[in-house]
Design a protein around this motif. Structure first.
Motif, PDB file in Angstrom:
ATOM      1  N   PRO A 138       0.831  -1.213   0.000  1.00 38.78           N
ATOM      2  CA  PRO A 138       0.000   0.000   0.000  1.00 38.78           C
ATOM      3  C   PRO A 138       0.864   1.261   0.000  1.00 38.78           C
ATOM      4  CG  PRO A 138      -0.696  -1.555   1.707  1.00 38.78           C
ATOM      5  CD  PRO A 138       0.633  -2.025   1.208  1.00 38.78           C
ATOM      6  N   GLU A 199      -2.123   3.782   3.068  1.00 42.66           N
ATOM      7  CA  GLU A 199      -3.365   3.712   2.303  1.00 42.66           C
ATOM      8  C   GLU A 199      -4.317   2.682   2.907  1.00 42.66           C
ATOM      9  OE1 GLU A 199      -4.605   2.056  -2.160  1.00 42.66           O
ATOM     10  OE2 GLU A 199      -2.506   2.141  -1.505  1.00 42.66           O
ATOM     11  N   VAL A 201      -7.003   0.016   2.596  1.00 41.08           N
ATOM     12  CA  VAL A 201      -7.528  -0.903   1.584  1.00 41.08           C
ATOM     13  C   VAL A 201      -8.914  -1.340   2.049  1.00 41.08           C
ATOM     14  CG1 VAL A 201      -7.123  -3.020   0.270  1.00 41.08           C
ATOM     15  CG2 VAL A 201      -5.172  -1.630   1.045  1.00 41.08           C
ATOM     16  N   HIS A 203     -11.400  -2.742   0.688  1.00 42.32           N
ATOM     17  CA  HIS A 203     -11.904  -4.051   0.266  1.00 42.32           C
ATOM     18  C   HIS A 203     -11.526  -5.141   1.265  1.00 42.32           C
ATOM     19  CE1 HIS A 203     -13.466  -6.909  -2.675  1.00 42.32           C
ATOM     20  NE2 HIS A 203     -12.388  -7.647  -2.465  1.00 42.32           N
ATOM     21  N   SER A 204     -10.463  -4.909   2.047  1.00 44.79           N
ATOM     22  CA  SER A 204      -9.985  -5.915   2.992  1.00 44.79           C
ATOM     23  C   SER A 204     -10.355  -5.568   4.433  1.00 44.79           C
ATOM     24  CB  SER A 204      -8.459  -6.058   2.869  1.00 44.79           C
ATOM     25  OG  SER A 204      -8.005  -7.277   3.407  1.00 44.79           O
ATOM     26  N   THR A 274      -7.452  -7.351  -2.360  1.00 42.40           N
ATOM     27  CA  THR A 274      -7.682  -6.190  -3.214  1.00 42.40           C
ATOM     28  C   THR A 274      -8.898  -6.435  -4.103  1.00 42.40           C
ATOM     29  OG1 THR A 274      -6.111  -7.054  -4.849  1.00 42.40           O
ATOM     30  CG2 THR A 274      -5.256  -5.513  -3.207  1.00 42.40           C
ATOM     31  N   THR A 280      -2.222  -7.347  -1.676  1.00 45.90           N
ATOM     32  CA  THR A 280      -1.124  -6.436  -1.422  1.00 45.90           C
ATOM     33  C   THR A 280      -0.552  -6.775  -0.055  1.00 45.90           C
ATOM     34  OG1 THR A 280      -0.431  -4.110  -1.424  1.00 45.90           O
ATOM     35  CG2 THR A 280      -2.526  -4.604  -0.360  1.00 45.90           C
ATOM     36  N   CYS A 282       0.585  -6.296   3.558  1.00 45.89           N
ATOM     37  CA  CYS A 282       0.394  -5.400   4.697  1.00 45.89           C
ATOM     38  C   CYS A 282       1.683  -5.299   5.507  1.00 45.89           C
ATOM     39  CB  CYS A 282      -0.755  -5.902   5.563  1.00 45.89           C
ATOM     40  SG  CYS A 282      -1.063  -4.920   7.040  1.00 45.89           S
TER      41      CYS A 282
END
Length: 320
Positions: A138, A199, A201, A203-204, A274, A280, A282
């Motif tokens: 991210p 950033e 995320v 979606h997660s 994602t 991605t 972490c």
């Protein structure tokens, strides 16, 4: 047996002449995982292994060579290989890391080399390495000596995940909707270590994929989920976990690559889901924990130690 300064024999405690060491940093004795590792090492290596605390050794440079002594003054040979576990919140470059560095310089093959452990102690360090290697991470902002309020004012992702670079088990991690909120609370944040602003995320939110990698193989995976709407999925913050080894081959391949880039023999790689169906990274943990249900991890660690012994021509039969 070694000779003391007054000429007499002195018996060294324990079996610190062993080929295999489990090195434990402060705060790791008495834990369930530590107990399982000790039992497995004893079963596999018998008297050729030793459990050594970082508080049991004296490091030395004598006569132009590196030395190790126990607290009775007995000289101890460095092991052929070792699995060093240091607890992130208290690990220090002046203490545990110095010992691991000493062992490595004396020829010990560490499952997790010193540079890899150092990279994982600082959440931004390993993001640097992963990004340079072209792996997905991210967008993240951090700083060195800039006052926290000024770093926030310079521009952070909105919304963003805020983490102390030396955080642990979901502690000192929170979701900030915007820079205005961050400016309002920055005086309440601890100042002992920098923060990173990452950033978010979405979606997660509340779930991630933890993959345990040992010597380039994804030996266990689990989806961790927050049951209370928290964006953090750490088990320490109340998350639940479902074993799913093999269910996400793309994520497991990415985890293997991340461990390889950092040079870790044993790694816990946390991946975020994602929107495009990918992942991605972490963060990556060197002092990874695993649940008892992850039955393949400890045997894989033992096998990794055995391979390093074999490479040094010091294989030992299993104690059965």
């Amino acid at each position: 047996m070694s000779v003391s300064e007054d000429g007499g024999d002195r018996e060294c405690f324990g079996n610190l002449s062993a080929d295999v060491w489990l090195v434990l940093g402060a705060g790791l004795r008495g834990r369930k995982l530590t107990g399982r590792l000790i039992d497995s090492f004893a079963s596999e290596f018998g008297e050729r292994c030793a459990v050594v605390g970082t508080d049991e050794l004296l490091l030395g440079v004598r006569g132009g060579r590196l030395t190790l002594h126990d607290l009775d003054g007995c000289e101890v040979a460095a092991p052929a290989t070792a699995y060093g576990r240091v607890w992130t919140p208290v690990a220090s470059t002046d203490r545990e890391i110095t010992l691991l560095r000493h062992l490595e310089a004396m020829g010990t093959a560490l499952l997790n080399p010193v540079d890899a452990v150092l990279a994982c102690l600082n959440k931004f360090w390993h993001l640097q390495q992963l990004a340079v290697a072209g792996l997905p991470v991210p967008d993240t902002l951090s700083y060195a000596n800039v006052p926290l309020g000024e770093a926030i004012g310079a521009g952070v992702p909105q919304p963003c995940v805020v983490k102390a670079v030396r955080g642990h088990r979901g502690e000192q991690v929170f979701l900030a909707p915007d820079a205005v909120m961050l400016q309002g609370i920055h005086g309440s944040l601890g100042q002992d270590a920098p923060y990173l602003f990452q950033e978010y995320v979405a979606h997660s939110h509340g779930r991630d994929l933890r993959v345990v990698v040992v010597d380039g193989h994804p030996v266990a995976s689990q989806v961790r989920t927050s049951p209370h709407g928290d964006f953090r999925s750490n088990l320490a913050t109340g998350g639940t976990a479902t074993l799913c080894t093999g269910a996400y081959p793309q994520g497991e391949a990415l985890a293997v690559r991340a461990a390889e880039v950092l040079g870790l023999g044993v790694a816990g790689v946390d991946l975020l889901f994602t929107p495009d169906g990918g992942f991605t990274i972490c963060e990556v943990n060197a002092n990874v924990g695993w649940r008892e249900q992850m039955t393949d991890v400890t045997p894989a660690v033992v096998a990794a130690l055995r391979s390093r012994l074999a490479a040094k021509g010091r294989s030992v039969p299993a104690a059965r």
